[in-house]
Enzyme design. Structure first.
Site, PDB file in Angstrom:
ATOM      1  CE  LYS A  32     -17.338  -6.328   3.713  1.00 13.28           C
ATOM      2  NZ  LYS A  32     -16.668  -7.595   4.055  1.00 13.28           N
ATOM      3  CG  PHE A  92     -10.017  -9.126  11.730  1.00 18.66           C
ATOM      4  CD1 PHE A  92      -8.784  -9.598  12.167  1.00 18.66           C
ATOM      5  CD2 PHE A  92     -10.316  -9.222  10.374  1.00 18.66           C
ATOM      6  CE1 PHE A  92      -7.869 -10.147  11.281  1.00 18.66           C
ATOM      7  CE2 PHE A  92      -9.408  -9.772   9.476  1.00 18.66           C
ATOM      8  CZ  PHE A  92      -8.183 -10.234   9.933  1.00 18.66           C
ATOM      9  CD  GLN A  93      -7.517  -7.073   7.878  1.00 17.60           C
ATOM     10  OE1 GLN A  93      -8.442  -6.858   7.092  1.00 17.60           O
ATOM     11  NE2 GLN A  93      -6.368  -7.641   7.497  1.00 17.60           N
ATOM     12  CD  GLU A  95      -1.677  -2.404   1.723  1.00 24.31           C
ATOM     13  OE1 GLU A  95      -2.570  -3.268   1.849  1.00 24.31           O
ATOM     14  OE2 GLU A  95      -0.470  -2.594   2.071  1.00 24.31           O
ATOM     15  CG  MET A 119      23.338  11.982   2.647  1.00 27.43           C
ATOM     16  SD  MET A 119      24.504  13.023   1.726  1.00 27.43           S
ATOM     17  CE  MET A 119      23.525  13.425   0.276  1.00 27.43           C
TER      18      MET A 119
END
Length: 565
Positions: free
Chosen positions: A161, A111-112, A49, A478
């Protein structure tokens, strides 16, 4: 006819003119993915993502249109945070849609579940939690409006949802009315007049241009203004391409790794014209000694940026495109500018002296190790500068900024404010999606390329011919440079070795892998890579690991106190 929330989501994107979205499915957004199954939208399936947001960001920077992301709830949403913060720091219009657990479960540690609205509040321009399907179309329209107007930035829309499953009539709003959000586009005429008078009374003016020039599509206006008065121009990292890098008035980038001429000119100017820039610490160095002799004019659409870091004398709030156009229109005829012309000619002579004293250059011994700067120089020469270049972060980014001359806006795409390693490759994919027939090159380090290397699968699946030039110095370059200069050459955990084999890795994903070990092999690798049109190419340039980026201004020092080769 009624539609469910997922169908309204798709219809709203089509109304907005969206053509491409970058995403990754999950349980909370399955209704959206079901609606996308036959939708006339191109969906790019990413492998992480964070990569999705960087792709949308690269797409937005290359096109000027907002990038769009769809991810699921919980970890899918939290994985976007680095990409969102990157876009926020650089004022890039991205709209991120995250799935969320059903509204009845929010706050129950379902959940999630993650409070992505709360998590991203500090790094979004605005965000929404949609609680009623009847509000969805209006919120989507507002999200795109906010992301693309005023000072652009990312907007997040969180979609439970049950809202995606609920049904209502699809009504697309006629307009937008946000009483608390009214960006100022036209500069105050009195301030514009005062700024022009100050410029014309100066003897050593400098234009300091930032990413706002590109964001407002003001490159032509900047060029017209600078050329009418023959004012030398320097840009920030984000402003590269906003003024042609091949123009005689261009001094190069300023700041920590800016050119000697640009930093000296800004230090000695008596009139600094800041256009769409925010006086970032990498530009100013020690603030108390930045442009110490100058009256400062600051043009910016964001009033909160003006006098935030450096107190200015003439603030102008407005879109830089409009303000520059007004200032150019009010410039007197050449016959009335004789005193100014005489002074500016003397000023040009002084700047030319600085340019000759410490010009950026690279000398490549054909029998020694490849210099990374030489690779950039050859990329520029062989492509004729006709490429969209993205970068990762570190030495590779600075060398690209120094040695590739960007003639046009939206051809240099890099993470400026946040300095996000792993940005360049997915951003290049986003740019290549936008412009499938253009040459897109990610200039990378062997450290940063590995942070989102999984997106090779995305590029292969989509048959995107992104070229990745890996400056492989076996170090976090760097970090090694700072350890060399300031930490007694104690190279603590900055050596990453010679793994993986980037050629084999590219081939394992279904791409093309090429390698150059010697200077004479560089051109051949580049030319072979440019011939590939149906898959990504990794060019592994095994370069000298001891090379450093010069000039360099040590942290906390004024920008005229540069370390030079």
């Amino acid at each position: 006819m009624k539609k469910n929330g997922a169908e309204i989501f798709v219809s709203s994107l089509l109304k907005q003119g969206v053509e491409v979205i970058f995403g990754y499915p999950g349980g909370a957004v399955l209704p959206i993915y079901d609606a996308l199954y036959k939708a006339p939208l191109r969906h790019i399936l990413v492998r992480h993502e964070q990569g999705a947001v960087h792709m949308a960001d690269g797409y937005a920077r290359a096109t000027g249109r907002p990038g769009v992301v769809v991810v699921t709830s919980g970890p899918g949403a939290t994985n976007t945070v680095t990409g969102i913060a990157t876009a926020y720091m650089d004022s890039i219009p991205v709209v991120v849609f995250t799935g969320q657990v059903p509204t009845a479960l929010i706050g129950n540690d379902a959940f999630q579940e993650a409070d992505i609205v709360g998590i991203t509040r500090p790094c979004t321009k605005h965000n929404y939690l949609v609680k009623d399907v009847r509000d969805l179309a209006g919120i989507i329209k507002e999200a795109f409006y906010i992301a693309t107007t005023g000072r652009p930035g990312p907007v997040l829309v969180d979609l439970p949802k049950d809202v995606l499953a609920a049904q209502t009539e699809f009504v697309w709003p006629d307009g937008i009315h946000l009483p608390g959000y009214q960006p100022t586009y036209k500069g105050h005429p009195g301030q514009v007049r005062k700024a022009l008078e100050l410029i014309l009374s100066s003897k050593r003016p400098v234009i300091y241009a930032g990413g706002g020039v590109i964001g407002s599509n003001a490159s032509e206006e900047l060029s017209a203004f600078a050329k009418r008065l023959s004012i030398p121009v320097t840009t920030t990292l984000m402003g590269l391409g906003g003024f042609s890098g091949t123009d005689a008035l261009f001094m190069g980038m300023l700041g920590m790794h800016g050119t000697y001429a640009a930093n000296m000119a800004v230090t000695n100017t008596d009139c600094l014209i800041a256009v769409g820039a925010r006086f970032d610490d990498r530009v100013t160095g020690k603030v108390d000694e930045f442009a110490p002799y100058a009256k400062i004019i600051h043009i910016d659409i964001d009033p909160t940026s003006i006098s935030k870091n450096v107190i200015v004398d003439v603030p102008i709030v407005g879109d830089v495109k409009n303000v520059l156009r007004e200032m150019t229109k009010d410039i007197p005829s050449p016959s009335k500018l004789s005193a100014f012309r005489k002074a500016i000619n003397e000023w040009h002579g002084q700047i030319e002296g600085w340019e000759h004293t410490h010009a950026l250059s690279v000398k490549q011994d054909p029998d020694k190790k490849i210099k990374p700067q030489y690779v950039i120089e050859r990329l520029y020469k062989i492509t004729g500068g006709d490429a969209i270049v993205t970068t990762e972060v570190g030495q590779n980014q600075m060398w690209a900024a120094q040695f590739f001359r960007f003639r046009r806006p939206r051809t240099f795409i890099t993470s400026g404010g946040l300095g996000t390693m792993g940005y360049g490759f997915p951003a290049a994919i986003g740019a290549q999606v936008a412009f499938p027939d253009k040459t897109v090159i990610d200039i990378a380090g062997d450290g940063s390329i590995q942070m989102n290397i999984q997106e090779l699968a995305t590029a292969v699946q989509e048959k995107l011919p992104v070229k990745v030039a890996i400056l492989n110095n076996r170090f976090l370059g760097m970090i090694r440079q700072w350890q060399e200069f300031f930490y007694g050459k104690r190279y603590s955990y900055s050596c990453i070795g010679n793994k993986p084999d980037f050629v084999k890795l590219a081939e394992a994903y279904g791409g093309v892998g090429l390698r150059a070990n010697k200077p004479r092999e560089v051109d051949g690798v580049i030319k072979r890579a440019l011939k590939v049109k149906d898959r990504p190419v990794f060019m592994d340039f095994v370069v000298d690991s001891t090379e450093d980026v010069y000039p360099m201004v040590p942290a906390g020092q004024p920008i005229n106190k540069m370390l030079l080769v």
